[in-house]
Design an enzyme around this catalytic site. Sequence first.
Site, short mmCIF file in Angstrom:
data_model
loop_
_atom_site.label_atom_id
_atom_site.label_comp_id
_atom_site.label_asym_id
_atom_site.label_seq_id
_atom_site.Cartn_x
_atom_site.Cartn_y
_atom_site.Cartn_z
N GLN A 126 0.84 -1.20 0.00
CA GLN A 126 0.00 0.00 0.00
C GLN A 126 0.87 1.25 0.00
OE1 GLN A 126 -2.34 1.46 3.54
NE2 GLN A 126 -4.06 0.78 2.28
N GLY A 127 0.65 2.12 -0.98
CA GLY A 127 1.39 3.37 -1.06
C GLY A 127 0.48 4.55 -0.75
N SER A 129 0.54 6.35 2.90
CA SER A 129 1.20 7.26 3.84
C SER A 129 2.48 7.84 3.27
CB SER A 129 1.52 6.53 5.15
OG SER A 129 0.34 6.11 5.79
N GLU A 244 -9.83 -2.01 5.33
CA GLU A 244 -8.68 -2.22 6.19
C GLU A 244 -9.05 -2.10 7.66
OE1 GLU A 244 -4.04 -0.77 6.39
OE2 GLU A 244 -5.55 0.62 5.65
N ASN A 374 -5.03 5.10 16.57
CA ASN A 374 -6.20 5.07 17.47
C ASN A 374 -6.84 6.44 17.59
OD1 ASN A 374 -5.73 2.39 17.82
ND2 ASN A 374 -5.12 2.51 19.97
N GLU A 375 -6.01 7.49 17.55
CA GLU A 375 -6.56 8.85 17.63
C GLU A 375 -7.43 9.16 16.41
OE1 GLU A 375 -3.33 8.30 20.33
OE2 GLU A 375 -3.40 8.01 18.15
#
Length: 392
Positions: A126-127, A129, A244, A374-375
């Site tokens: 996966q590209g 981030s 995801e 998580n944030e």
Amino acid sequence: MDLQYSDSDRDFRQKARTWLAANVPTTRRPANGHTSAQYDRDWQRKLYEHGWAGVAWPKEFGGLGLTGLQQVLWYEEMARARAPHYINTTYVALMHAGPTLIMRGTEAQKAFHLPKILSGDALWCQGFSEPNAGSDLASLKARGTIDGDDIVVSGAKMWTTDAQHADYQELLVRTDPDSQRHKGLTWIICDMKSPGIDIKPIRTMLNDEHINMVFYDDVRIPKSNVVGEINGGWASALATLSLERGLGFIGDQLELYERVGRATDMAGKLRLEDGTLAIDDSSIRQKLAALKADALAIRAMTLADIAETDRTGQPGPKGSMMKLLVTSAHKALSELVGDMMGWDFLEFDGDRTSHPWTYDYLWSWVFSISGGTNEIQRENIADRVLHLPRAR
């Protein structure tokens, strides 16, 4: 919700249990390198050849077309048999790249890529981030310039899991240079063997090179590789991320109950520094009981999430709730086992097989970041589930 198993469900569970008992790999998965990727390919090939590939995929695309409940039974049996599930090089391809193509890809893209994914012939990464666009994905800078029938990509991606082993990548770039935030992005299938791609592995505290920096120097990608529309890639990205964060973690959701059981068994045998059994410590018992309750609640939510997906055709925003709960419970369980094991827990040489609990503890920190921190999950829940007003 009717949680009674039908005769066909019970027969399916027994069939899955029998096959897994006879076919789960008995050799250790190599910790690093292309041999680990080959191990994953071989396991996926065996699933494919024996008719167990793509349990959640529709039959018309080569999958088994199982009901939501049967998917749960399959993953429960996978956890019970301690079989490899999709956390390694096959995960991206099977759990969100393939399903994203099913939802938004062209017929040509589906015909070419889906069979290769199911058979293990094609691994994906996966590209999404970037160094300055991780949790805030909409601020990504990697650019794609339209040049005739191609899109020419330049920039960098960060935290790209197993890029060095992947054949293809789900790549998100900014194709409208004047756009901001979610607008002007495009989701592209990138051949990882294309000229101009440079992959730099990063060694982590897990003592592996699981993640990578990927640099793109005028990489030419055909426009026919666009999934969805040019400049409309945010919709495709949301489809990928919903997979995801939701059903993509179904294996981890259902494995949690098995891991709590193994930790409880350990507590009945492991002695603390004062010589008493860990299970006789009231604090440890209470924490194990709470984690078991969490695991049962997560299983119930998994069933509800699958039922909703069956009704609507795609995962909804509640996947963020599942992601948050599962990652938090996994971390709490690993920390509890660490408290029980004491100094022995700190011994780790990078071998997941000989030090599984320590590895899982270290991985729990990655787990709470990958797929959205998580944030970010809390922001999604507040915005898209609870419909709370945005902070100003």
